[in-house]
Design an enzyme around this catalytic site. Structure first.
Site, PDB file in Angstrom:
ATOM      1  N   HIS A   3       1.868   3.242  -9.265  1.00  0.00           N
ATOM      2  CA  HIS A   3       1.871   1.604  -8.959  1.00  0.00           C
ATOM      3  C   HIS A   3       3.268   0.837 -10.633  1.00  0.00           C
ATOM      4  CE1 HIS A   3      -2.026   2.051  -7.119  1.00  0.00           C
ATOM      5  NE2 HIS A   3      -2.963   2.535  -8.918  1.00  0.00           N
ATOM      6  N   LEU A  18      10.142 -20.578  -4.041  1.00  0.00           N
ATOM      7  CA  LEU A  18       9.507 -19.558  -3.278  1.00  0.00           C
ATOM      8  C   LEU A  18       8.425 -19.815  -3.969  1.00  0.00           C
ATOM      9  CD1 LEU A  18       9.162 -17.728  -1.593  1.00  0.00           C
ATOM     10  CD2 LEU A  18      10.100 -15.969  -3.679  1.00  0.00           C
ATOM     11  N   ASP A  69       0.587  -1.297   0.048  1.00  0.00           N
ATOM     12  CA  ASP A  69      -0.445  -0.126   0.300  1.00  0.00           C
ATOM     13  C   ASP A  69       0.815   1.027   0.209  1.00  0.00           C
ATOM     14  OD1 ASP A  69      -2.778   1.343   0.097  1.00  0.00           O
ATOM     15  OD2 ASP A  69      -2.554   2.000   1.874  1.00  0.00           O
TER      16      ASP A  69
HETATM   17  C1  IPE Z   1      -5.232  -2.395   0.135  1.00  0.00           C
HETATM   18  O1  IPE Z   1      -5.169  -0.646  -0.336  1.00  0.00           O
HETATM   19  C2  IPE Z   1      -5.221  -3.061  -1.264  1.00  0.00           C
HETATM   20  C3  IPE Z   1      -3.842  -3.497  -2.031  1.00  0.00           C
HETATM   21  C4  IPE Z   1      -2.970  -3.235  -1.410  1.00  0.00           C
HETATM   22  C5  IPE Z   1      -4.167  -4.400  -3.687  1.00  0.00           C
HETATM   23  P1  IPE Z   1      -6.165   0.224  -0.272  1.00  0.00           P
HETATM   24  O2  IPE Z   1      -5.626   0.515  -0.563  1.00  0.00           O
HETATM   25  O3  IPE Z   1      -7.445  -0.903  -1.423  1.00  0.00           O
HETATM   26  O4  IPE Z   1      -6.766  -0.351   1.231  1.00  0.00           O
HETATM   27  P2  IPE Z   1      -7.534   0.355   1.987  1.00  0.00           P
HETATM   28  O5  IPE Z   1      -8.534   1.155   0.400  1.00  0.00           O
HETATM   29  O6  IPE Z   1      -6.857   2.009   2.178  1.00  0.00           O
HETATM   30  O7  IPE Z   1      -7.917  -0.081   2.848  1.00  0.00           O
HETATM   31  C1  IPE Z   2      -1.533   0.121  -2.952  1.00  0.00           C
HETATM   32  O1  IPE Z   2      -1.290   1.757  -3.502  1.00  0.00           O
HETATM   33  C2  IPE Z   2      -2.020  -0.178  -4.244  1.00  0.00           C
HETATM   34  C3  IPE Z   2      -3.470  -0.757  -5.112  1.00  0.00           C
HETATM   35  C4  IPE Z   2      -4.705  -0.856  -3.812  1.00  0.00           C
HETATM   36  C5  IPE Z   2      -4.145  -2.269  -5.763  1.00  0.00           C
HETATM   37  P1  IPE Z   2      -2.891   2.483  -3.208  1.00  0.00           P
HETATM   38  O2  IPE Z   2      -2.779   3.061  -4.709  1.00  0.00           O
HETATM   39  O3  IPE Z   2      -3.406   2.335  -2.779  1.00  0.00           O
HETATM   40  O4  IPE Z   2      -2.089   3.987  -3.093  1.00  0.00           O
HETATM   41  P2  IPE Z   2      -2.608   5.004  -1.879  1.00  0.00           P
HETATM   42  O5  IPE Z   2      -2.756   4.105  -0.408  1.00  0.00           O
HETATM   43  O6  IPE Z   2      -3.790   5.570  -2.183  1.00  0.00           O
HETATM   44  O7  IPE Z   2      -1.519   6.259  -1.380  1.00  0.00           O
HETATM   45 MG    MG Z   3      -3.810   2.551  -0.737  1.00  0.00          MG
END
Ligand code: IPE
Ligand code: IPE
Ligand code: MG
Length: 250
Positions: free
Chosen positions: A49, A144, A32
């Protein structure tokens, strides 16, 4: 290197500090913070990403180095469909292109590529095809198992497991923990020992709800694109300091 329990720098915690006899077998990562990483640099969220790819590869190499044998990463949740269509489209294509770019390298390093999640109509066919090809190509690798949780939700997985049990003719008395575990997306995977969530959020967000019942949770402020194997080692070090009781006195 000398041991310094008061150190506060990620890079100071190295491989040599870890107890090689207590390496977690199965590690999960909620990757995240990609969007925030990009926004802080004045870049579009999607650049975050793509920057996450090196974090993922370095984490894989870290697992190979310390002997973690299962790594499960959260790449796209069942709730991520709520994002703007452009970002969703980007994430679908990114998953496909990452596999195309990296599957030979992962294969050469003994990594089996595996998936968890729903194969529903919203996931483009070409993405599913690339997922199948990557899994097929690497199916015999044993160093792995890298499971990519894609269109994955912990609740959906439990629902799918119970449905598949009922479809197999199970009665209510057949619905046991063991039976549900056998009907999860990857029934052969051991339960998670350690779950790491980056980006300073203290929540699970529907990641592996069933499998993390007794996992140790480690949270870090590092944003996923900045995460490197040293951060993995630091999390494993923290894990090794925990007392896992599994309900017993200890
Ligand atoms: C969790 O992250 C999902 C992934 C890392 C794929 P999110 O960014 O979607 O989670 P929330 O919405 O902050 O809980
Ligand atoms: C995690 O990064 C990747 C996915 C959920 C796909 P985010 O896109 O949620 O990044 P933030 O949390 O908004 O910074
Ligand atoms: Mg996020």
């Amino acid at each position: 290197m000398t041991f310094d329990p008061n150190c506060d720098s990620d890079s100071d915690v190295t491989l040599s500090w870890l107890d090689k006899g207590r390496i977690p077998r199965h590690v999960g990562c909620v990757m995240d913070g990609n969007g925030r990483w990009a926004q802080r640099r004045g870049l579009p969220r999607t650049d975050g990403h793509s920057a996450g790819e090196s974090a993922l590869m370095d984490t894989v190499y870290g697992c190979l180095e310390v002997g973690v044998s299962w790594l499960t990463v959260y790449a796209f949740s069942t709730e991520n469909w709520r994002r703007p269509a452009d970002e969703v489209r980007y994430l679908m294509n990114f998953n496909e292109s990452l596999l195309m770019r990296r599957k030979d390298e992962l294969d050469e390093n003994g990594v089996r590529i595996n998936f968890a999640g729903r194969r529903d109509w919203r996931v483009p066919k070409k993405v599913l095809r690339q997922m199948d090809e990557s899994a097929d190509q690497t199916r015999d690798n044993e160093k792995l198992v890298l499971t990519i949780a894609f269109n994955y939700g912990g609740r959906a997985e439990i629902i799918d497991a119970v449905r598949s049990l009922l479809d197999s003719g199970a009665k209510s008395s057949d619905i046991t923990e063991k039976a549900i575990s056998k009907h999860l997306y990857n029934p052969d995977a051991p339960e998670l020992d350690l779950v790491i969530r980056t980006s300073g959020e203290y929540r699970i967000s529907n990641f592996l709800l069933w499998e993390i019942a007794y996992s140790e949770l480690v949270f870090t402020d590092v944003l996923w694109p900045d995460f490197r194997r040293e951060d993995l080692y630091k999390a494993i070090y923290e894990y090794q300091g925990r007392n896992r009781r599994f309900g017993k006195i200890g």
